[in-house]
Design a protein around this motif. Sequence first.
Motif, short mmCIF file in Angstrom:
data_model
loop_
_atom_site.label_atom_id
_atom_site.label_comp_id
_atom_site.label_asym_id
_atom_site.label_seq_id
_atom_site.Cartn_x
_atom_site.Cartn_y
_atom_site.Cartn_z
N ALA A 1 -11.79 -0.85 -4.23
CA ALA A 1 -11.16 -0.20 -3.09
C ALA A 1 -12.17 0.59 -2.26
O ALA A 1 -12.07 0.66 -1.04
N TRP B 1 -13.86 -1.89 0.00
CA TRP B 1 -12.99 -2.96 0.48
C TRP B 1 -13.17 -3.27 1.95
O TRP B 1 -13.23 -4.43 2.36
N GLY B 2 -13.25 -2.23 2.76
CA GLY B 2 -13.31 -2.42 4.21
C GLY B 2 -14.56 -3.17 4.67
O GLY B 2 -14.58 -3.77 5.74
N THR C 1 -10.08 -12.00 -0.38
CA THR C 1 -9.07 -12.89 -0.95
C THR C 1 -9.48 -13.33 -2.34
O THR C 1 -8.67 -13.34 -3.27
N ILE D 1 -1.03 -8.50 -12.19
CA ILE D 1 -0.19 -9.25 -11.24
C ILE D 1 0.13 -8.36 -10.03
O ILE D 1 -0.01 -8.77 -8.88
N VAL E 1 -1.11 -8.99 -6.06
CA VAL E 1 -0.17 -9.08 -4.95
C VAL E 1 -0.40 -7.94 -3.96
O VAL E 1 -0.38 -8.14 -2.74
N ILE F 1 -3.55 -8.62 -1.83
CA ILE F 1 -3.29 -9.64 -0.80
C ILE F 1 -2.46 -9.04 0.32
O ILE F 1 -2.70 -9.30 1.51
N ALA F 2 -1.47 -8.23 -0.03
CA ALA F 2 -0.63 -7.59 0.98
C ALA F 2 -1.47 -6.70 1.89
O ALA F 2 -1.27 -6.64 3.10
N GLN F 3 -2.45 -6.04 1.28
CA GLN F 3 -3.32 -5.16 2.06
C GLN F 3 -4.24 -5.97 2.96
O GLN F 3 -4.49 -5.61 4.10
N TYR G 1 -3.72 -8.88 4.35
CA TYR G 1 -3.01 -9.50 5.47
C TYR G 1 -2.01 -8.55 6.13
O TYR G 1 -1.19 -8.98 6.93
N HIS G 2 -2.10 -7.27 5.81
CA HIS G 2 -1.25 -6.23 6.45
C HIS G 2 0.22 -6.59 6.36
O HIS G 2 0.97 -6.48 7.34
N LEU G 3 0.67 -7.01 5.20
CA LEU G 3 2.05 -7.43 5.05
C LEU G 3 2.98 -6.22 5.13
O LEU G 3 2.61 -5.13 4.71
N PRO G 4 4.20 -6.43 5.67
CA PRO G 4 5.15 -5.31 5.78
C PRO G 4 5.45 -4.73 4.40
O PRO G 4 5.42 -5.44 3.40
N GLY G 5 5.73 -3.42 4.38
CA GLY G 5 5.91 -2.74 3.09
C GLY G 5 7.32 -2.78 2.55
O GLY G 5 7.96 -1.76 2.40
N LEU H 1 7.24 -12.48 -11.98
CA LEU H 1 5.99 -13.10 -12.43
C LEU H 1 5.54 -12.52 -13.77
O LEU H 1 4.88 -13.20 -14.55
N ASP I 1 4.88 -3.30 10.01
CA ASP I 1 5.03 -1.84 9.96
C ASP I 1 3.77 -1.12 9.50
O ASP I 1 3.76 0.10 9.37
N ARG I 2 2.67 -1.87 9.25
CA ARG I 2 1.48 -1.17 8.80
C ARG I 2 0.23 -1.97 9.08
O ARG I 2 0.25 -3.20 9.19
N TYR J 1 -3.72 -1.74 7.49
CA TYR J 1 -4.56 -1.06 6.51
C TYR J 1 -5.95 -0.79 7.06
O TYR J 1 -6.51 -1.59 7.81
N ASP K 1 -9.92 1.53 6.19
CA ASP K 1 -10.74 2.23 5.19
C ASP K 1 -10.42 3.71 5.19
O ASP K 1 -10.21 4.31 6.23
#
Lengths: 436, 186
Positions: A67, A70-71, A79, A118, A122, A125-127, A129-133, A145, B125-126, B128, B130
């Motif tokens: 982490a 990460w950036g 990935t 697990i 997940v 990956i969510a982070q 691709y900026h997946l909704p929370g 899973l 809604d977000r 991410y 650093d």
Amino acid sequence: MSRRHLVWLNGEMERWEREGVIDKPTAARIRGLYGADASPASRSIALTALSIVGALLVGLGIILLLARNWGDLSRPVRTILAFAPLLVTQALTWRVLQRGGSARPWWEAVATGWALSIGATVALIAQTYHLPGDFRVFLVSWLLLGLPIVYLLDSSVVFSLYAAGSTAWVIDAVTSNQPPDFYWWLLAAVTPWLWHRLRENSARQGTAWTALAGVVALLVGFPFALAPLLGRWWPVLFAALFACVYALDAVERDGPRFLRGAGRLLGALGLLILSIALTFAPFWKQHGHPPADLVTKGRLAFDHGILGLLVLSPLLLTVRNGRRWAPHQVLLSLSPLLMLLTSSMTDPDNAVGAARLFNLYPLGVGALALWAGMRREAVGTINLGMLFTGALVAARFFDSDMSFTARGLAFVILGSLFIAANIYMMRRKGGRHERT
Amino acid sequence: MNAPKKTLVFLLIACVQLAVPAWMIVTRERTLSGGHAYRFPVAPVDPYDAFRGRYVAIRLDGLDLPAPTGTVMASGQRVYARIAQRPDGTAYFESLSASRPAEGDYLDVRVRDGGEQVHLLSPFDRFYLDEELAPAAEAAYREHASRTNNTTYAVIRVREGRGVIEDLVIADLPIRQAAIQRTRGP
């Protein structure tokens, strides 16, 4: 015999006992023959505990290190790294499965690391691709899973995590005004494993903790899951849950009790708090139901079956074990039924009458427990009786709704009965000494 | 369960556990590589609540639309929002459709508040970021996402109803660059 061989032998003997190849006395004799009786087992527990903690710390440490940088990593690299925790733990699982019984102390640690990885994969990956929370979607993916790990590695820790996760799911669903129905499917999916573990492996170290984790999760999750359906019947639901927990742990078995007595304590305390609350009129004003409501509400509750099943379960256990149970245990198991009947027939305008009548319940449990405890000279039972009686006395002493005269008379009569019982017991003991 | 069976079951479980996140990645990579890019204005946010932990809380603008003709939408219902572009190049939701449109770009969204006039749940809604850049990014975001001065956009790739955030842009700069510039000073 070398330590490695001792670990292997203990692992294999656990399996032999499970499959009925040898019995406990034979296993003990074999362990004694090879000097493996006490120390490898305790070493095994220490190994398991240390390896679980170690696996958790290493896994979390790696996640934190990733982490930090990460950036700076490109998306393809992120990935690939997202899969790293999962691949590593899967490789470790493969290794322990290949080693068989000798690697048994590592099963819980590996299972725990695998289950946590697990969620980490997940989440990473969510982070990326900026997946909704959507917390519930994330949690369900993780739970489904991770569930096979419980079965494959027979893991109590992962079961406990699964139970906690399911509880978190239903709490989030209900507080977000979403239907909680999927919670029942989550429970159903893990029930075969839990049933098998409680029936077949009650003597195993992890079983009591497994059962306790399940019970605590259910005590929290059930009310949330059923609250939208049952509304004002929630006290009956709680009574049914506590009575079930009490009854299951009070049933005599050949092996240790499935919750090692914790279930009886949890159940009895829960019923104590509920029953004392029901001796106050304001409670019945909110939860009493006029008779005309009985048919509609009763049909609704029993149509759905859950509340009915819970209310009847301790009753069924009582009928099955009635002769071996003391009267106070029978009364505790009947509490949800008594509460349901009283609640159904009470007019909220007559709450005071219902509250006064319900004093008989904790009084009855307390008196019967004291009687049984004194007869059997069982300190635990006497303490239970003292707890119920003492709580009722305290509640009434400070109850300003009752007049001083009424309270005074009640206390004098009650006190006289206790003294009379004491004299009777002393004479009975004296008579026994004379005969001997 | 004997050892060979256990091994087989383990392999099956492992494959499924790898396949699910892999599928998540594949579908999103396909959208990022083959989807059309749209700049959606981001709704102004409470300046004291924009950043939570390590991500920027965002909400797309223009989520209030009339329901498709002759229908009344329910809360939680799935609906398809057609995308159009303004002369200045920013994107917006033009109309709603109860069924998947045959042509044009659209996003698969959910209804938050139903009725004849629908309020959609923001599909994103977000974003991410650093930890180290967060304070500077937060300051830049607050400056450009207020009600009187909104020059913040989410760049979203859209393909077959699925959208993936590619970047968050503040005053024509990607947010990371805007934050780095701010930390280095004028």
